[in-house]
Design an enzyme around this catalytic site. Structure first.
Site, PDB file in Angstrom:
ATOM      1  CD  GLU A 168     -59.081 106.184  81.629  1.00 31.45           C
ATOM      2  OE1 GLU A 168     -57.870 106.019  81.383  1.00 31.45           O
ATOM      3  OE2 GLU A 168     -59.616 107.303  81.576  1.00 31.45           O
ATOM      4  CG  ASP A 285     -37.946 108.514  55.692  1.00 33.52           C
ATOM      5  OD1 ASP A 285     -36.911 107.910  55.376  1.00 33.52           O
ATOM      6  OD2 ASP A 285     -38.867 107.992  56.351  1.00 33.52           O
ATOM      7  CG  ASP A 422     -42.503 108.040  58.498  1.00 30.54           C
ATOM      8  OD1 ASP A 422     -41.987 107.082  57.923  1.00 30.54           O
ATOM      9  OD2 ASP A 422     -43.495 107.939  59.240  1.00 30.54           O
TER      10      ASP A 422
END
Length: 454
Positions: A168, A285, A422
């Site tokens: 957590e 990219d 990307d």
């Protein structure tokens, strides 16, 4: 008697039976390369289970044959905790040791019963332990110390440790104290949680502060192999709308900062065979430390619907490697590319786009621009969003990495955060250059004269 003994051995050594899902394996494997890992997942998908299994492996030195993560070749000192001692007891301690209130069953957690040498109790929380001494395969003894965030950072300062597991989301000061405890040993920090607090400082550290020593792995309900499709839908429907993405997709609530505030199910489609008369185009990219990315797209011109059909993403590889992965998509497929493809390699002096052409990829003659010659980021994002909102942008459900980026793409202080985008960037370039999309070369029944599609 024999069956009872076999059952006892199984129950007291569940670590040997641990078989992770693909996303859990990805989380484990990342530990071999980075010090800080965040496993961000929906509720009840197996993030804490993975955290506990790995913690037990480091404490005992019992690594399975399939293990690709970090290995400690000696006994370790470990901190593990959650928000309160009660939650630490009911989560971390239960999974590692066994039912907190039934001492007879201690040893039925991920730490094998035969490896538990000693325990010390914590006062003030019934059944809670303060520490566990664990037998390591080298003959040494590992030490596991249970902590709680509610103690504040001061209670995390006393130890120099090899490994910290936060189950957590911890407060920022506690998180940094955990990192500090591992500096002297070059140890590791693992965090497992569902991001119900939105884009907190800890989440932002992983998503927005780039570092080669930090990695985030996300797991959605689609990655949880123990649920059927019907069970997944029932679980999704059970959550309130404003918590649904966090609890089922492991996506932090980004609020007004989200760039594509669109329900994922409205753009996700099952894969199908692309009709022969549809035109197709790819997008690239370029990247090295951030991943190189490529996508393949198909455009149904009659309905004006743009589909993302394939994805590829890889970091720290050469044009030869990337091109080898993309050429099976088809030598005929044109690829749109961004302006940085005009840059020249510092070593060879060759233009980046030319390197990929030299490897056999059909890059478009020009860098990605709109019809009018502009290439604005906001204009491209607006075009994508409008298509998503009007049913004219679809993505094959097999493009898991594309959806990972989609869920977390956001703005900060009004500006687009250029991280983990990307595949989205490659998609934008392809959309901008759709006028250069082509029919698949082997579609013999569809012999069109090459032309630009406006």
């Amino acid at each position: 008697m024999l069956m009872a003994e076999l059952d006892r051995r199984r129950r007291t050594n569940i670590l040997a039976l641990y078989r992770p899902y693909a996303k859990q394996r990805e989380f484990h494997a990342a530990g071999a390369a980075v010090r800080e890992r965040l496993f961000m997942a929906g509720n009840q998908l197996g993030k804490t289970l993975a955290g506990a299994a790995e913690a037990a492996m480091h404490l005992t030195g019992r690594y399975p044959d399939w293990w690709r993560g970090r290995r400690f070749d000696r006994a370790v000192v470990m901190l593990a905790g959650s928000e309160s001692y009660e939650l630490t007891r009911d989560g971390v301690q239960r999974l590692l040791v066994g039912p907190p209130l039934n001492e007879e069953d201690w040893g039925t957690g991920f730490i094998p019963k035969s490896a538990i040498q000693a325990t010390t109790r914590r006062s003030g929380a019934s059944g809670a332990l303060d520490s566990v001494t664990v037998r390591h395969v080298t003959g040494g003894a590992s030490t596991l110390l249970f902590k709680a965030y509610e103690q504040g950072r001061g209670k995390w300062q006393a130890n120099t440790v090899d490994y910290v597991w936060f189950d957590e989301e911890p407060p920022e000061d506690v998180y940094f104290e955990g990192i500090t405890r591992t500096n002297a040993t070059r140890g590791a920090v693992a965090v497992t949680f569902t991001p119900l607090k939105g884009l907190s400082s800890v989440v932002a550290r992983y998503l927005m502060e780039k570092s080669p020593d930090r990695e985030v792995i996300t797991m959605t309900i689609e990655d949880a192999e123990h649920y059927t499709a019907a069970e997944r839908q029932r679980i999704i429907d059970s959550y309130p709308a404003h918590e649904r993405e966090a609890r089922t997709m492991g996506v932090p609530a980004l609020g007004s900062g989200r760039i594509f505030p669109v329900a994922e199910e409205t753009i996700r489609v099952d894969p199908f065979e692309i009709p022969k008369h549809w035109v197709q185009i790819g997008g690239l990219d370029f990247g090295w430390d951030h991943p190189f990315a490529a996508i393949a797209c198909a455009w149904d011109r009659d309905a004006d619907v743009f589909y993302v059909t394939k994805t590829y993403r890889e970091r720290e590889a050469t044009p030869i490697i990337h091109a080898a992965a993309l050429k099976p998509w088809g030598a005929w497929l044109p690829f749109a590319w961004p302006h940085d493809g005009l840059q020249h390699d510092k070593g060879s002096g060759e233009q980046l786009a030319a390197q990929y052409r030299g490897q056999g990829l059909a890059l478009t003659a020009e860098r990605a621009t709109f019809d009018d010659g502009t290439n604005g980021l906001e204009a491209g994002l607006s075009d994508m969003l409008q298509r998503m909102q009007t049913g004219r942008w679809k993505v094959f459900s097999t493009c898991a990495h594309w959806f990972e980026e989609f869920r977390l793409y956001h703005r900060k202080d009004g500006r687009v955060v250029k991280e983990r985008d990307d595949l989205l960037s490659a998609s934008r370039y392809a959309l901008m250059m759709k006028r250069f999309a082509r029919v698949k070369a082997d579609a013999a029944a569809w012999k069109f004269t090459d032309r630009k599609v406006v």
